[in-house]
Design an enzyme around this catalytic site. Structure first.
Site, short mmCIF file in Angstrom:
data_model
loop_
_atom_site.label_atom_id
_atom_site.label_comp_id
_atom_site.label_asym_id
_atom_site.label_seq_id
_atom_site.Cartn_x
_atom_site.Cartn_y
_atom_site.Cartn_z
N LEU A 113 0.82 -1.22 0.00
CA LEU A 113 0.00 0.00 0.00
C LEU A 113 0.85 1.28 0.00
O LEU A 113 0.47 2.27 -0.62
CB LEU A 113 -0.94 0.00 1.21
CG LEU A 113 -1.90 1.19 1.28
CD1 LEU A 113 -2.82 1.24 0.06
CD2 LEU A 113 -2.73 1.15 2.55
N GLU A 173 -12.20 -1.51 16.98
CA GLU A 173 -11.17 -2.52 17.25
C GLU A 173 -10.50 -2.25 18.58
O GLU A 173 -10.61 -1.14 19.12
CB GLU A 173 -10.13 -2.50 16.13
CG GLU A 173 -10.67 -3.08 14.83
CD GLU A 173 -9.59 -3.30 13.80
OE1 GLU A 173 -8.49 -2.73 13.94
OE2 GLU A 173 -9.87 -4.03 12.84
N HIS A 228 1.15 -11.46 17.34
CA HIS A 228 -0.28 -11.79 17.40
C HIS A 228 -0.39 -13.06 18.24
O HIS A 228 0.35 -14.01 18.01
CB HIS A 228 -0.83 -12.02 15.99
CG HIS A 228 -2.32 -12.01 15.94
ND1 HIS A 228 -3.07 -13.05 16.42
CD2 HIS A 228 -3.19 -11.08 15.51
CE1 HIS A 228 -4.35 -12.75 16.27
NE2 HIS A 228 -4.45 -11.55 15.72
N ARG A 270 -3.88 -8.20 23.98
CA ARG A 270 -3.09 -9.02 23.05
C ARG A 270 -1.69 -9.37 23.58
O ARG A 270 -1.30 -10.54 23.57
CB ARG A 270 -2.97 -8.18 21.78
CG ARG A 270 -2.27 -8.83 20.65
CD ARG A 270 -2.15 -7.82 19.52
NE ARG A 270 -3.32 -7.87 18.64
CZ ARG A 270 -3.31 -7.46 17.37
NH1 ARG A 270 -2.22 -6.96 16.85
NH2 ARG A 270 -4.38 -7.55 16.64
N HIS A 307 4.02 -10.21 14.04
CA HIS A 307 2.94 -9.63 13.23
C HIS A 307 3.32 -8.28 12.62
O HIS A 307 3.01 -8.01 11.47
CB HIS A 307 1.71 -9.50 14.13
CG HIS A 307 0.46 -9.12 13.43
ND1 HIS A 307 0.01 -9.77 12.29
CD2 HIS A 307 -0.48 -8.16 13.70
CE1 HIS A 307 -1.14 -9.22 11.90
NE2 HIS A 307 -1.44 -8.24 12.73
N ARG A 335 1.88 -0.62 18.31
CA ARG A 335 1.01 -0.09 17.25
C ARG A 335 -0.46 -0.26 17.62
O ARG A 335 -0.89 -1.32 18.06
CB ARG A 335 1.28 -0.88 15.97
CG ARG A 335 0.31 -0.61 14.86
CD ARG A 335 0.51 -1.62 13.74
NE ARG A 335 -0.02 -2.91 14.10
CZ ARG A 335 -0.92 -3.59 13.38
NH1 ARG A 335 -1.37 -3.09 12.26
NH2 ARG A 335 -1.35 -4.77 13.77
#
Ligand SMILES: Cc1cc2nc3c(=O)[nH]c(=O)nc-3n(C[C@H](O)[C@H](O)[C@H](O)COP(=O)(O)OP(=O)(O)OC[C@H]3O[C@@H](n4cnc5c(N)ncnc54)[C@H](O)[C@@H]3O)c2cc1C
Length: 526
Positions: free
Chosen positions: A13, A111, A233, A279, A340, A375
Site C-alpha cells: 500500500l 477494534e 499476534h 493481546r 505480526h 502499534r
C-alpha cells in the site's frame, strides 16, 4: 540503463499510494520481488483507522494512539497522521476502494484500543480490496512501469561510487527471471519494502517480509530506531500446511478459551481477565507456557458454542480449518503466537525522507514516530497512505537530477553458488533462535546468545555473498541477518520493559521514555 524520475521498491500500500500520488509527468519504475499482490498489505484483514463518525474526534484518535504507544510516540507525527486520515481515506475512495456501507454512510468497525468506531473496512479482506483497486489504477498509468520478480539488491550511494556525499542515485536490482542484475538510476529512490516478520520462526507476514529496506537503508548509512518493538499476534493457526493464518481475537471475545494439551486452562493464572486480557498479555502467557513445557502450540477451544453460531460468526476460519482436517465446531484449534508487525524501522522525517539525500522510506519499513512502543490496530495501513502521499508531494518538488553513467553491477569475481543448502540451513537457524531468544519474553542472556549467533551467521553470509552470484534467497537472507542484528542491538539497549519489549531482567518501566536510535558507525562493505 533504465533512468527514471522515481524508483519505488515494493508494491504494497505504501508503494501503490506513493506511485499514484506522483504527477503523471514523472517517469516512475516500481519494482517488486514477487508478484504485485505479494505483500502484507494484500493480507490485511481489519481495516484502516480514520475519524469519520460524528461521535469521534481527532483528539480521541490521537489519545488512543498515544496510549498504545506507551510514551514513545512522537505526538506531532501522531496528530499529523490522524488529521490527514479522513482526506487520505477519501482519496482511496476516489480511486474506487469498495469500503463496506451501512445505509448511506461507511460502516465503521471498532477494534481493540480504539475508544470509538473508526475502522473502515471491506468485509474481512480490506487489504485485498484496496490493493486490487490501486493496482488496477496503476495499470492505467502510462508513466508507471511495474516490474514483478525484480528484487532490489542494494542502493547506489556516493560511497559505492567512491566519492564523498550522502546521496542515493537508484539501486541495483536482480531480475529473477534472467538472473541479471540491472542498474536503475533515479532522481528519487523509495523503499516501500514492508516489515521483517520473517526474522521469526512463526509469523503472520508473507514471505516477502524480510527487512530488505531496513537493511539497505542501514548499509546506505541511515539511522534506524525502535526495532525492539515487534508486535506478536497471540493466535496464529499452528499447522504444517497453513503458513501465517490468523485466528481472529474476536473468537476469544466470543468465549473461546485457551487450553494446554491436557485440556487445562492457563490464562486465569496469568491475568484476572483470562482470555480477554490485552493481546500482549495473552501472547506472553502462551509463550511462557510453550517455553516452560517445550510445546509447539497450545489450543483454542470454542466447541462449547453451538455449531451454527461458530459457522455463522467465523465462516472463513471454519472453512480454512476444515480444509486442513480440523472441525472447529468439535475440535480444538492448535495455535501459537506469531510475529505480526515491525513498529520500528528507518528513521524518517514528516515527508518520509531518510538520512541519505533523495532516499525516502514509507510504510512498515519506516519509523515515523506514529507507533512508539506499540502499534494501535489499523493505524499501519493509514500510515502507508498518509506518508505515501506526503513523500509523493515532496518528491514532486525536487529539482530534476542530471543523468550520469553509473557503473554496472560487477560480477567478475564471483561464481555460481556451490551449495544452496547453506542458505536454507542458515535461514532456518536464524528464525529458530530469533524465536527462542528474541521473541515475546526476553532476557539479557538470551539476547547475548542471539547476538553471538548472529555474528557467526553474519560472517558466513558475508563470505558467501562476496564469492557467489547473488540470488533472491541469498539477498533476503543477507538482509534478514542484518535486520535481526539491528533488532537485537535495539533490544539490548533497552533497559526496561515498555510496550512490546518485555525483559525479565528489567521488568520495570523507566521514568523517562526514550527511543532507541542506532547510527551506522561503519557502513558494511558493499
Ligand atoms: C495478516 C495481516 C493482517 C493485517 N491487518 C491489518 C489491518 O487490518 N490494518 C492495518 O492497518 N494493518 C494491518 N496489517 C499490517 C499492514 O498490513 C502492514 O503494516 C502494511 O500493509 C505494510 O505495507 P507496506 O506497503 O509498508 O509493506 P507491504 O505491504 O509488506 O509491501 C512490501 C512490498 O515490498 C516488496 N519488497 C520487499 N523487499 C523488496 C526488495 N528487496 N525488492 C523488491 N521488492 C521488495 C514486497 O514484495 C512487497 O510487495 C496486517 C498485517 C498482516 C500480515
Amino acid at each position: 540503463m533504465p533512468q527514471h524520475d522515481v524508483l519505488i521498491i515494493g508494491s504494497g500500500l505504501a508503494a501503490t499510494t506513493l506511485a499514484l500520488s506522483l504527477p503523471a509527468s514523472m517517469k516512475v519504475a516500481l519494482v517488486t520481488k514477487k508478484a504485485p499482490e505479494d505483500s502484507s498489505s494484500f493480507w490485511a484483514q481489519g481495516g484502516i483507522a480514520a475519524v469519520m463518525g460524528a461521535d469521534d474526534s481527532f483528539d480521541d484518535h490521537v489519545r488512543d494512539t498515544l496510549v498504545a504507544g506507551a510514551g514513545l510516540c512522537d505526538e506531532a507525527a501522531v496528530r499529523r497522521v490522524v488529521e490527514a486520515a479522513p482526506g487520505a481515506v477519501r482519496w482511496l475512495i476516489d480511486q474506487g476502494a469498495p469500503f463496506d456501507l451501512e445505509g448511506e454512510a461507511y460502516h465503521l468497525a471498532r477494534e481493540g484500543g480504539h475508544s470509538r468506531r473508526r475502522v473502515l473496512h471491506a468485509a474481512d479482506a480490506t487489504g485485498r480490496a484496496v490493493q486490487q483497486t490501486l493496482l488496477a489504477r496503476l495499470a492505467e498509468r502510462p508513466n508507471i512501469t511495474l516490474l514483478s520478480q525484480h528484487i532490489a539488491v542494494d542502493l547506489i550511494t556516493d560511497r559505492r561510487l567512491g566519492r564523498d556525499g550522502h546521496s542515493v542515485y537508484g539501486a541495483y536490482v536482480l531480475d529473477n527471471a534472467s538472473g541479471r542484475v540491472r542498474t536503475f538510476q533515479a532522481g528519487a529512490t523509495v523503499l516501500a519494502t514492508g516489515g521483517a516478520g520473517k526474522a521469526f520462526l512463526y509469523t503472520t507476514n508473507p514471505d516477502t517480509a524480510t527487512g530488505d529496506g531496513i537493511a539497505m537503508a542501514w548499509r546506505a548509512g541511515c539511522r534506524v530506531a525502535n526495532l525492539e518493538f515487534i508486535q506478536f499476534h497471540p493466535t496464529c493457526l499452528y499447522h504444517p500446511h497453513a503458513k501465517s493464518f490468523l485466528i481472529t481475537e474476536a473468537m476469544r471475545g466470543e468465549g473461546a478459551v485457551l487450553r494446554l494439551p491436557d485440556g487445562s486452562r492457563f490464562m486465569p493464572e496469568h491475568d484476572e481477565r483470562a482470555e480477554l486480557a490485552p493481546r500482549d498479555v495473552v501472547a506472553r502467557a502462551i509463550d511462557f507456557e510453550m517455553k516452560k513445557r517445550g510445546l509447539d502450540c497450545v489450543y483454542l477451544d470454542i466447541t462449547h458454542k453451538p455449531a451454527r453460531f461458530i459457522v455463522g460468526h467465523f465462516p472463513t476460519i471454519h472453512a480454512r480449518c476444515l480444509e486442513l482436517g480440523i472441525d472447529i465446531t468439535r475440535e480444538w484449534i492448535p495455535v501459537a503466537p506469531a510475529a505480526h508487525y515491525t513498529c520500528g524501522g528507518v528513521l524518517v522525517d514528516r515527508n518520509g525522507q531518510a538520512d541519505a539525500h533523495r532516499l525516502y522510506v514509507v510504510g512498515e519499513a519506516a519509523c515515523t514516530g506514529l507507533h512508539g512502543a506499540n502499534r494501535l490496530a489499523s493505524n499501519s495501513l493509514l500510515e502507508c497512505l498518509v506518508y505515501g502521499r506526503a513523500a509523493a508531494a515532496h518528491i514532486a518538488g525536487l529539482e530534476p537530477r542530471a543523468a550520469e553513467r553509473l557503473p554496472d553491477w560487477d560480477e567478475s569475481r564471483v561464481t555460481d553458488a556451490d551449495e544452496e543448502i547453506v542458505i536454507a540451513h542458515n535461514w532456518h537457524e536464524l528464525r529458530r533462535f530469533m524465536w527462542d531468544y528474541v521473541g515475546i519474553v526476553r532476557t539479557t542472556k538470551r539476547l547475548e546468545r542471539a547476538a553471538h549467533r548472529l555474528r557467526l551467521l553474519n560472517d558466513e553470509i558475508f563470505e558467501y555473498y562476496s564469492n557467489f552470484r547473488v540470488s533472491n534467497d541469498l539477498i533476503e537472507l543477507r538482509n534478514l541477518v542484518l535486520t535481526a542484528d539491528l533488532i537485537v542491538r535495539c533490544a539490548r539497549e533497552r533497559r526496561e520493559s515498555r510496550g512490546l519489549h518485555f525483559s525479565r531482567n528489567y521488568p520495570d518501566l523507566l521514568a523517562e521514555a526514550a527511543s532507541t536510535v542506532l547510527e551506522p558507525g561503519r557502513v558494511e562493505a558493499e
